[in-house]
Scaffold this motif. Structure first.
Motif, PDB file in Angstrom:
ATOM      1  N   THR A 217      -8.105   7.563  -3.328  1.00  0.00           N
ATOM      2  CA  THR A 217      -7.671   6.808  -4.798  1.00  0.00           C
ATOM      3  C   THR A 217      -7.407   5.161  -4.265  1.00  0.00           C
ATOM      4  O   THR A 217      -8.176   4.562  -5.156  1.00  0.00           O
ATOM      5  CB  THR A 217      -5.812   7.305  -4.883  1.00  0.00           C
ATOM      6  N   VAL A 218      -7.131   4.965  -3.231  1.00  0.00           N
ATOM      7  CA  VAL A 218      -7.185   3.532  -2.683  1.00  0.00           C
ATOM      8  C   VAL A 218      -8.363   2.938  -2.619  1.00  0.00           C
ATOM      9  O   VAL A 218      -8.915   1.952  -2.925  1.00  0.00           O
ATOM     10  CB  VAL A 218      -6.216   3.147  -1.803  1.00  0.00           C
ATOM     11  N   ALA A 219      -9.326   3.670  -1.762  1.00  0.00           N
ATOM     12  CA  ALA A 219     -10.918   3.253  -1.709  1.00  0.00           C
ATOM     13  C   ALA A 219     -11.676   3.239  -2.854  1.00  0.00           C
ATOM     14  O   ALA A 219     -12.586   2.356  -3.069  1.00  0.00           O
ATOM     15  CB  ALA A 219     -11.361   4.334  -0.719  1.00  0.00           C
TER      16      ALA A 219
ATOM     17  N   LEU B   2       0.801  -1.402   0.007  1.00  0.00           N
ATOM     18  CA  LEU B   2      -0.042  -0.055   0.060  1.00  0.00           C
ATOM     19  C   LEU B   2       0.939   1.346  -0.116  1.00  0.00           C
ATOM     20  O   LEU B   2       0.654   2.127  -0.817  1.00  0.00           O
ATOM     21  CB  LEU B   2      -1.018  -0.045   1.360  1.00  0.00           C
ATOM     22  N   ASP B   3       1.853   1.444   1.035  1.00  0.00           N
ATOM     23  CA  ASP B   3       2.790   2.535   1.064  1.00  0.00           C
ATOM     24  C   ASP B   3       3.646   2.768  -0.220  1.00  0.00           C
ATOM     25  O   ASP B   3       3.668   3.962  -0.612  1.00  0.00           O
ATOM     26  CB  ASP B   3       3.615   2.356   2.360  1.00  0.00           C
TER      27      ASP B   3
ATOM     28  N   PRO C  42     -24.671  -4.157  -6.839  1.00  0.00           N
ATOM     29  CA  PRO C  42     -24.689  -3.387  -5.704  1.00  0.00           C
ATOM     30  C   PRO C  42     -25.216  -1.964  -6.024  1.00  0.00           C
ATOM     31  O   PRO C  42     -24.733  -1.435  -6.991  1.00  0.00           O
ATOM     32  CB  PRO C  42     -23.371  -3.315  -5.019  1.00  0.00           C
ATOM     33  N   SER C  43     -25.894  -1.335  -5.236  1.00  0.00           N
ATOM     34  CA  SER C  43     -26.570   0.140  -5.310  1.00  0.00           C
ATOM     35  C   SER C  43     -25.400   0.933  -5.342  1.00  0.00           C
ATOM     36  O   SER C  43     -24.325   0.699  -4.758  1.00  0.00           O
ATOM     37  CB  SER C  43     -27.482   0.393  -4.446  1.00  0.00           C
ATOM     38  N   ALA C  44     -25.233   2.344  -5.867  1.00  0.00           N
ATOM     39  CA  ALA C  44     -24.142   3.325  -5.689  1.00  0.00           C
ATOM     40  C   ALA C  44     -23.991   3.448  -4.487  1.00  0.00           C
ATOM     41  O   ALA C  44     -23.021   3.774  -3.922  1.00  0.00           O
ATOM     42  CB  ALA C  44     -24.630   4.582  -6.478  1.00  0.00           C
ATOM     43  N   TYR C  45     -25.131   3.252  -3.368  1.00  0.00           N
ATOM     44  CA  TYR C  45     -24.907   3.624  -1.829  1.00  0.00           C
ATOM     45  C   TYR C  45     -23.959   2.631  -1.221  1.00  0.00           C
ATOM     46  O   TYR C  45     -23.127   2.838  -0.329  1.00  0.00           O
ATOM     47  CB  TYR C  45     -26.290   3.840  -1.266  1.00  0.00           C
ATOM     48  N   ASP C  46     -24.368   1.160  -1.609  1.00  0.00           N
ATOM     49  CA  ASP C  46     -23.478   0.290  -1.189  1.00  0.00           C
ATOM     50  C   ASP C  46     -22.183   0.616  -1.904  1.00  0.00           C
ATOM     51  O   ASP C  46     -21.175   0.439  -0.662  1.00  0.00           O
ATOM     52  CB  ASP C  46     -24.001  -1.202  -1.965  1.00  0.00           C
ATOM     53  N   ALA C  47     -21.827   0.697  -2.836  1.00  0.00           N
ATOM     54  CA  ALA C  47     -20.260   1.095  -3.285  1.00  0.00           C
ATOM     55  C   ALA C  47     -19.816   1.976  -2.529  1.00  0.00           C
ATOM     56  O   ALA C  47     -18.778   1.956  -2.127  1.00  0.00           O
ATOM     57  CB  ALA C  47     -20.367   1.151  -4.662  1.00  0.00           C
ATOM     58  N   MET C  48     -20.468   3.079  -2.262  1.00  0.00           N
ATOM     59  CA  MET C  48     -20.255   4.332  -1.737  1.00  0.00           C
ATOM     60  C   MET C  48     -19.813   3.980  -0.280  1.00  0.00           C
ATOM     61  O   MET C  48     -18.888   4.409   0.205  1.00  0.00           O
ATOM     62  CB  MET C  48     -21.220   5.545  -1.827  1.00  0.00           C
ATOM     63  N   PHE C  49     -20.649   3.154   0.590  1.00  0.00           N
ATOM     64  CA  PHE C  49     -20.435   2.737   1.893  1.00  0.00           C
ATOM     65  C   PHE C  49     -19.084   1.961   1.866  1.00  0.00           C
ATOM     66  O   PHE C  49     -18.166   2.431   2.651  1.00  0.00           O
ATOM     67  CB  PHE C  49     -21.481   1.981   2.311  1.00  0.00           C
ATOM     68  N   VAL C  50     -18.763   1.173   0.948  1.00  0.00           N
ATOM     69  CA  VAL C  50     -17.458   0.236   0.943  1.00  0.00           C
ATOM     70  C   VAL C  50     -16.084   1.285   1.022  1.00  0.00           C
ATOM     71  O   VAL C  50     -15.350   1.535   1.523  1.00  0.00           O
ATOM     72  CB  VAL C  50     -17.320  -0.629  -0.116  1.00  0.00           C
ATOM     73  N   VAL C  51     -16.471   2.426  -0.100  1.00  0.00           N
ATOM     74  CA  VAL C  51     -15.468   3.162  -0.597  1.00  0.00           C
ATOM     75  C   VAL C  51     -14.977   4.018   0.753  1.00  0.00           C
ATOM     76  O   VAL C  51     -13.910   4.399   1.228  1.00  0.00           O
ATOM     77  CB  VAL C  51     -15.767   4.300  -1.661  1.00  0.00           C
ATOM     78  N   LEU C  52     -16.114   4.652   1.423  1.00  0.00           N
ATOM     79  CA  LEU C  52     -15.940   5.503   2.530  1.00  0.00           C
ATOM     80  C   LEU C  52     -15.529   4.762   3.745  1.00  0.00           C
ATOM     81  O   LEU C  52     -14.568   5.328   4.442  1.00  0.00           O
ATOM     82  CB  LEU C  52     -17.281   6.158   2.873  1.00  0.00           C
ATOM     83  N   VAL C  53     -15.902   3.514   3.895  1.00  0.00           N
ATOM     84  CA  VAL C  53     -15.066   2.744   5.304  1.00  0.00           C
ATOM     85  C   VAL C  53     -13.631   2.643   4.805  1.00  0.00           C
ATOM     86  O   VAL C  53     -12.885   3.060   5.686  1.00  0.00           O
ATOM     87  CB  VAL C  53     -16.091   1.526   5.299  1.00  0.00           C
ATOM     88  N   VAL C  54     -13.349   2.366   3.621  1.00  0.00           N
ATOM     89  CA  VAL C  54     -11.944   1.887   3.257  1.00  0.00           C
ATOM     90  C   VAL C  54     -11.186   3.528   3.643  1.00  0.00           C
ATOM     91  O   VAL C  54     -10.096   3.464   4.119  1.00  0.00           O
ATOM     92  CB  VAL C  54     -11.802   1.328   1.953  1.00  0.00           C
ATOM     93  N   ALA C  55     -11.885   4.253   2.884  1.00  0.00           N
ATOM     94  CA  ALA C  55     -11.154   5.540   2.800  1.00  0.00           C
ATOM     95  C   ALA C  55     -10.833   6.180   4.441  1.00  0.00           C
ATOM     96  O   ALA C  55      -9.992   6.666   4.511  1.00  0.00           O
ATOM     97  CB  ALA C  55     -11.879   6.751   1.966  1.00  0.00           C
TER      98      ALA C  55
END
Lengths: 93, 139
Positions: free
Chosen positions: B76-78, A17-18, B105-118
């Motif tokens: 970027t990673v998220a 990742l880094d 998956p709905s856009a909200y589901d994908a956004m949820f994953v993106v935001l948790v990772v971010a």
């Protein structure tokens, strides 16, 4: 044994990742910030307050995890009263 | 209103933000497991995503260039993770029933994953920036 494996896996994932993201956003310019700060007997928090950034940012620059922007580099040069080249040295080609 | 909420979240320390992200993720997981995907409607989904959005994009106590860089890096990673999640979900659905139209998956589901990772990556990297302070104070 499993703890060791977990630690190795964590290290492996973190390094991937880094390395990937730092190549995108950071070029790892060497700097003498810690040395210059120590000469003036300032803590990281002191320097951060003078530069108007967080202590984490100063630490990230000192440990060469982050290259500061040009305005911040100029600010450092003005603060230490020396040219930018004395603080930052680019990697050898 | 948005600015006020953003400022309010900005007053929170990183540990409180991490706790909020953890609680929201846990609540979403419990909700999903108990009610099933069919009930994963826009109501609670929107709430979870909005909380995570505010936590991620709220101002920090000291909002400097490193914070902005880390947030961009985490996003970027998220985004790649969100894209991989959506693709995997669709592929798994296709493998389950090759004749049916694959579920997406709905856009909200994908956004949820993106935001948790971010959020997780940003808080981790920000925490790491504060470490290695062996000689933070000059001797």
């Amino acid at each position: 044994m499993s703890g060791l494996r977990c630690a190795r896996l964590r290290l492996f994932l973190t390094s991937i990742l880094d390395n990937t993201t730092s190549k995108l956003y950071n070029r790892g310019v060497k700097n003498r910030l810690r040395e210059l700060r120590a000469e003036r007997r300032w803590s990281q928090a002191d320097l951060a307050a003078r530069l108007d950034v967080s202590r984490q940012t100063v630490n990230a620059i000192e440990t060469e995890r982050y290259d500061p922007s040009l305005p911040l580099a100029f600010k450092m040069a003005a603060l230490f009263a020396c040219p930018i080249e004395r603080i930052f040295e680019p990697d050898a080609p | 209103m948005t600015v006020r909420v953003s400022k309010l979240f900005g007053l929170l320390p990183a540990s409180a933000k991490l706790a909020i992200v953890f609680v929201v993720t846990f609540a979403a997981a419990v909700h999903l497991l108990s009610a099933g995907y069919a009930d994963w409607g826009a109501g609670p989904d929107t709430f979870y995503v909005m909380v995570l959005l505010f936590v991620f994009f709220s101002r920090e106590r000291q909002d400097d260039e490193r914070v902005r860089e880390l947030k961009l890096r985490a996003l970027t990673v998220a985004f790649v993770s969100g894209w991989a999640f959506a693709g995997s979900f669709r592929f798994a659905s296709y493998l389950q029933d090759r004749d049916a139209v694959p579920k997406v998956p709905s856009a909200y589901d994908a956004m949820f994953v993106v935001l948790v990772v971010a959020n997780a990556l940003y808080l981790l990297w920000h925490h790491r920036d504060g470490r290695d302070v062996g000689d933070a104070a000059p001797r």
